[in-house]
Design a protein around this motif. Structure first.
Motif, PDB file in Angstrom:
ATOM      1  N   SER A  50       0.834  -1.203   0.000  1.00 20.69           N
ATOM      2  CA  SER A  50       0.000   0.000   0.000  1.00 20.69           C
ATOM      3  C   SER A  50       0.870   1.254   0.000  1.00 20.69           C
ATOM      4  O   SER A  50       1.797   1.381   0.807  1.00 20.69           O
ATOM      5  CB  SER A  50      -0.926   0.007   1.219  1.00 20.69           C
ATOM      6  N   ILE A  51       0.582   2.173  -0.939  1.00 16.80           N
ATOM      7  CA  ILE A  51       1.307   3.435  -1.003  1.00 16.80           C
ATOM      8  C   ILE A  51       0.305   4.576  -1.135  1.00 16.80           C
ATOM      9  O   ILE A  51      -0.886   4.371  -1.313  1.00 16.80           O
ATOM     10  CB  ILE A  51       2.317   3.477  -2.178  1.00 16.80           C
ATOM     11  N   ILE A 101     -10.458  -5.819   4.514  1.00 13.06           N
ATOM     12  CA  ILE A 101     -11.357  -5.831   3.357  1.00 13.06           C
ATOM     13  C   ILE A 101     -10.762  -6.628   2.199  1.00 13.06           C
ATOM     14  O   ILE A 101     -11.461  -7.407   1.535  1.00 13.06           O
ATOM     15  CB  ILE A 101     -11.701  -4.389   2.921  1.00 13.06           C
ATOM     16  N   PHE A 102      -9.462  -6.474   1.956  1.00 14.94           N
ATOM     17  CA  PHE A 102      -8.812  -7.245   0.895  1.00 14.94           C
ATOM     18  C   PHE A 102      -8.632  -8.704   1.312  1.00 14.94           C
ATOM     19  O   PHE A 102      -8.365  -9.552   0.462  1.00 14.94           O
ATOM     20  CB  PHE A 102      -7.441  -6.662   0.552  1.00 14.94           C
ATOM     21  N   ASN A 103      -8.730  -8.990   2.620  1.00 12.66           N
ATOM     22  CA  ASN A 103      -8.430 -10.310   3.178  1.00 12.66           C
ATOM     23  C   ASN A 103      -7.059 -10.775   2.682  1.00 12.66           C
ATOM     24  O   ASN A 103      -6.880 -11.880   2.165  1.00 12.66           O
ATOM     25  CB  ASN A 103      -9.504 -11.332   2.810  1.00 12.66           C
ATOM     26  N   ALA A 104      -6.088  -9.881   2.881  1.00  9.24           N
ATOM     27  CA  ALA A 104      -4.714 -10.131   2.441  1.00  9.24           C
ATOM     28  C   ALA A 104      -3.765  -9.365   3.358  1.00  9.24           C
ATOM     29  O   ALA A 104      -4.151  -8.372   3.984  1.00  9.24           O
ATOM     30  CB  ALA A 104      -4.516  -9.684   0.996  1.00  9.24           C
ATOM     31  N   LYS A 105      -2.540  -9.825   3.411  1.00  9.93           N
ATOM     32  CA  LYS A 105      -1.510  -9.116   4.156  1.00  9.93           C
ATOM     33  C   LYS A 105      -1.209  -7.794   3.442  1.00  9.93           C
ATOM     34  O   LYS A 105      -1.056  -7.764   2.219  1.00  9.93           O
ATOM     35  CB  LYS A 105      -0.257  -9.996   4.228  1.00  9.93           C
ATOM     36  N   VAL A 106      -1.140  -6.693   4.180  1.00 12.68           N
ATOM     37  CA  VAL A 106      -0.841  -5.387   3.601  1.00 12.68           C
ATOM     38  C   VAL A 106       0.499  -4.905   4.144  1.00 12.68           C
ATOM     39  O   VAL A 106       0.735  -4.929   5.360  1.00 12.68           O
ATOM     40  CB  VAL A 106      -1.955  -4.361   3.915  1.00 12.68           C
ATOM     41  N   GLU A 107       1.383  -4.484   3.251  1.00 11.12           N
ATOM     42  CA  GLU A 107       2.714  -4.017   3.638  1.00 11.12           C
ATOM     43  C   GLU A 107       2.872  -2.531   3.343  1.00 11.12           C
ATOM     44  O   GLU A 107       2.345  -2.024   2.353  1.00 11.12           O
ATOM     45  CB  GLU A 107       3.797  -4.797   2.884  1.00 11.12           C
ATOM     46  N   ARG A 108       3.606  -1.866   4.211  1.00 12.71           N
ATOM     47  CA  ARG A 108       3.915  -0.439   4.057  1.00 12.71           C
ATOM     48  C   ARG A 108       5.426  -0.278   3.969  1.00 12.71           C
ATOM     49  O   ARG A 108       6.169  -0.857   4.773  1.00 12.71           O
ATOM     50  CB  ARG A 108       3.372   0.334   5.258  1.00 12.71           C
ATOM     51  N   LEU A 109       5.916   0.489   2.990  1.00 18.11           N
ATOM     52  CA  LEU A 109       7.352   0.680   2.801  1.00 18.11           C
ATOM     53  C   LEU A 109       7.910   1.719   3.765  1.00 18.11           C
ATOM     54  O   LEU A 109       7.202   2.619   4.225  1.00 18.11           O
ATOM     55  CB  LEU A 109       7.645   1.118   1.362  1.00 18.11           C
ATOM     56  N   GLU A 110       9.214   1.611   4.044  1.00 16.57           N
ATOM     57  CA  GLU A 110       9.884   2.610   4.881  1.00 16.57           C
ATOM     58  C   GLU A 110       9.869   3.978   4.213  1.00 16.57           C
ATOM     59  O   GLU A 110       9.581   4.996   4.841  1.00 16.57           O
ATOM     60  CB  GLU A 110      11.333   2.189   5.151  1.00 16.57           C
ATOM     61  N   LEU A 134      14.287  -0.865  -1.487  1.00 11.33           N
ATOM     62  CA  LEU A 134      12.939  -0.841  -0.913  1.00 11.33           C
ATOM     63  C   LEU A 134      12.840  -1.775   0.292  1.00 11.33           C
ATOM     64  O   LEU A 134      13.108  -2.965   0.180  1.00 11.33           O
ATOM     65  CB  LEU A 134      11.908  -1.247  -1.971  1.00 11.33           C
ATOM     66  N   LYS A 135      12.444  -1.228   1.436  1.00 15.28           N
ATOM     67  CA  LYS A 135      12.337  -2.005   2.668  1.00 15.28           C
ATOM     68  C   LYS A 135      10.935  -1.853   3.261  1.00 15.28           C
ATOM     69  O   LYS A 135      10.376  -0.753   3.291  1.00 15.28           O
ATOM     70  CB  LYS A 135      13.371  -1.524   3.697  1.00 15.28           C
ATOM     71  N   VAL A 136      10.370  -2.970   3.731  1.00 16.59           N
ATOM     72  CA  VAL A 136       9.048  -2.955   4.351  1.00 16.59           C
ATOM     73  C   VAL A 136       9.169  -2.425   5.780  1.00 16.59           C
ATOM     74  O   VAL A 136       9.984  -2.912   6.574  1.00 16.59           O
ATOM     75  CB  VAL A 136       8.425  -4.364   4.357  1.00 16.59           C
ATOM     76  N   LYS A 137       8.345  -1.429   6.102  1.00 17.08           N
ATOM     77  CA  LYS A 137       8.352  -0.826   7.436  1.00 17.08           C
ATOM     78  C   LYS A 137       7.438  -1.575   8.392  1.00 17.08           C
ATOM     79  O   LYS A 137       7.796  -1.808   9.556  1.00 17.08           O
ATOM     80  CB  LYS A 137       7.922   0.637   7.342  1.00 17.08           C
ATOM     81  N   LYS A 138       6.243  -1.948   7.921  1.00 18.53           N
ATOM     82  CA  LYS A 138       5.287  -2.607   8.801  1.00 18.53           C
ATOM     83  C   LYS A 138       4.335  -3.460   7.979  1.00 18.53           C
ATOM     84  O   LYS A 138       4.010  -3.121   6.847  1.00 18.53           O
ATOM     85  CB  LYS A 138       4.500  -1.573   9.617  1.00 18.53           C
TER      86      LYS A 138
END
Length: 499
Positions: A400-401, A417-426, A457-461
């Motif tokens: 997600s951006i 809602i997406f019923n999926a893992k959501v990742e946020r970038l650093e 690119l690194k995942v923050k959370k």
């Protein structure tokens, strides 16, 4: 250390990013420019403003980062899609650029289907004929300003015109060309068949190159005006969504991105152009060579939230507006919102439909409405994910951006809602970073775009879906989809009352 620059030519502003070999954003600058709206539904810009503002921010970048700017190796571009820039034989702009959000071309879209045939258009371009695309704009000019089309030597897309002014070289590239409705996206060539049937000379289509292609160096004049080294290499770049995909690491099968800005996009990587979605979602060439992406669009995603704020909380910051939404249960206490403020794109290409709040009662507070707006935006984006899954795509992780990645509760809502893992970038700069990555790849810093993504690119959370909330949202999503069916006829009858 050496550096690259990513230029993101947006609809309202141009942003430049200075990035080093480690993938860090060393500096960023932006300047805005106005829209020209002569009539309802018209949206144009003066291409000279793009050039002027870009040169301004590049000069500012150099002046405030002289040591780093002296070591800039390359520059590349991300740009707003679909816009039409017409040039004469001297490569001078003939008329203001017609932008992606211009909606004057409904008649021309019907003409395309009448002459070429809907099935044939989908077979060649993989996309439906929509008002935003470039070909309907060309046909509008042909019908309403024939003298301008007669004068046209070549048409360009917005970022391609900007790049031309920095290099004196005329090109387009596949990811942006795919949004014209004139490109055979699998053959990667302009469709002479479509052009001939519609009376458009295919010779006005620019030469095509890959997004990472080296197209020259900046001109002596641009070097003088900005202070950049004359040796600065220029690479073709990509459409904003293609660069957003690159800048988010959507570079292999199974990766999906959700971008929530003014509009909203759900974008998924495709290894080839062979899948069939029957025009329900867009199908474009990727900025990565010989790859593709499919994309669904919500026209007024973040704009729905900003509209609500401007209308009911104009003097409050967004943080205050959204405070307390975590205390409201899924379904906003029985309140549903559909984000159709300006029509809809996916899965309903409908310019007449408008937004609705369904289920209002006297117990509802403002915070319920805010949660309903956020849920409605996310439901709309989930319609694209639903289409992908129905076609057999596995979507278990969504990156997600944009504005939707700045609110913790909204990110969790997306996961549920997406019923999926959501990742946020650093670091989330999307298209600008993607453009810089194309420049880094073109300069030979890495041998694959995916390797740049791994380093930069690194995942923050990460946000995991909650099973109970996901099940509740599954039921609510079914109700949400019914709202369009129930309000379509009403909105069509209301069109004549709109001012």
């Amino acid at each position: 250390m050496s550096y690259v620059i990513g230029v993101d030519l947006g609809t309202s502003a141009v942003k430049v990013l200075l990035m080093n070999r480690l993938g860090s954003v060393v500096a960023q600058y932006s300047e805005s420019y106005p829209l020209i709206q002569k009539k309802s539904g018209y949206s144009e810009q003066d291409p000279e403003q793009w050039v002027k503002k870009t040169l301004n921010v590049l000069k500012q970048l150099v002046q405030q980062n002289r040591e780093e700017a002296a070591k800039v190796e390359g520059i590349s571009f991300s740009g707003q899609m679909h816009g039409l820039v017409l040039l004469n034989e001297e490569n001078e702009v003939i008329r203001p650029a017609i932008l992606w959000n211009d909606t004057r071309t409904t008649k021309q879209c019907h003409d395309i289907y009448d002459v070429v045939g809907k099935e044939r258009v989908l077979a060649i371009t993989k996309n439906p004929a929509l008002e935003g695309f470039t070909l309907p704009k060309l046909l509008w000019v042909k019908e309403n300003e024939p003298e301008h089309l007669a004068e046209t030597s070549v048409f360009l897309l917005p970022k391609d015109y900007l790049r031309y002014r920095l290099t004196n070289q005329l090109h387009s590239e596949y990811s942006d060309a795919a949004g014209t409705l004139l490109l055979d996206i699998q053959k990667k060539e302009w469709s002479k068949e479509i052009a001939d049937k519609l009376g458009i000379d295919v010779a006005i289509c620019p030469p095509l190159v890959e997004s990472h292609a080296y197209v020259g160096t900046i001109t002596e004049q641009v070097a003088y005006d900005t202070g950049l080294p004359e040796s600065t290499k220029v690479f073709a770049g990509g459409a904003d969504n293609a660069c957003g995909a690159i800048g988010s690491g959507i570079l292999s099968e199974g990766k999906t991105m959700c971008s929530i800005g003014t509009s909203g996009v759900v974008l998924s990587f495709e290894e080839n152009g062979e899948k069939e979605f029957e025009g329900k979602v867009h199908y474009f060439n990727h900025g990565q060579e010989n790859a593709y992406y499919t994309m669904g669009v919500t026209l007024t995603a973040g704009h729905s939230l900003s509209w609500f704020k401007d209308t009911f909380a104009a003097n409050e910051p967004f943080e205050q507006l959204t405070a307390g939404i975590d205390k409201v249960p899924p379904g906003a206490n029985g309140l549903l919102f559909t984000p159709y403020l300006g029509g809809e794109r996916t899965p309903h290409a409908d310019s007449s439909i408008r937004a609705s709040f369904i289920g209002i009662d006297a117990s509802h507070k403002r915070v319920d409405f805010v949660r309903a707006v956020l849920e409605g935006i996310t439901f709309s984006l989930n319609e694209s994910i639903d289409i992908f899954r129905e076609a057999g795509k596995k979507i278990d992780t969504v990156l997600s951006i944009g504005g939707g990645a700045k609110n913790e509760e909204w990110l969790q809502m997306q996961a549920d809602i997406f019923n999926a893992k959501v990742e946020r970038l650093e670091t989330e700069q999307g298209p600008g970073v993607g453009a810089a990555m194309l420049a880094a790849f073109g300069c030979g810093w890495y041998d694959r775009l995916a390797n740049i993504a791994d380093e930069w690119l690194k995942v923050k959370k990460t946000y995991e879906p909650d099973p109970d909330r996901a099940e509740a949202y599954k039921q609510l999503f079914s109700l949400y989809k019914d709202v369009y069916k129930q309000t379509k006829s009403l909105n069509e009858q209301l069109v004549s009352f709109r001012k």
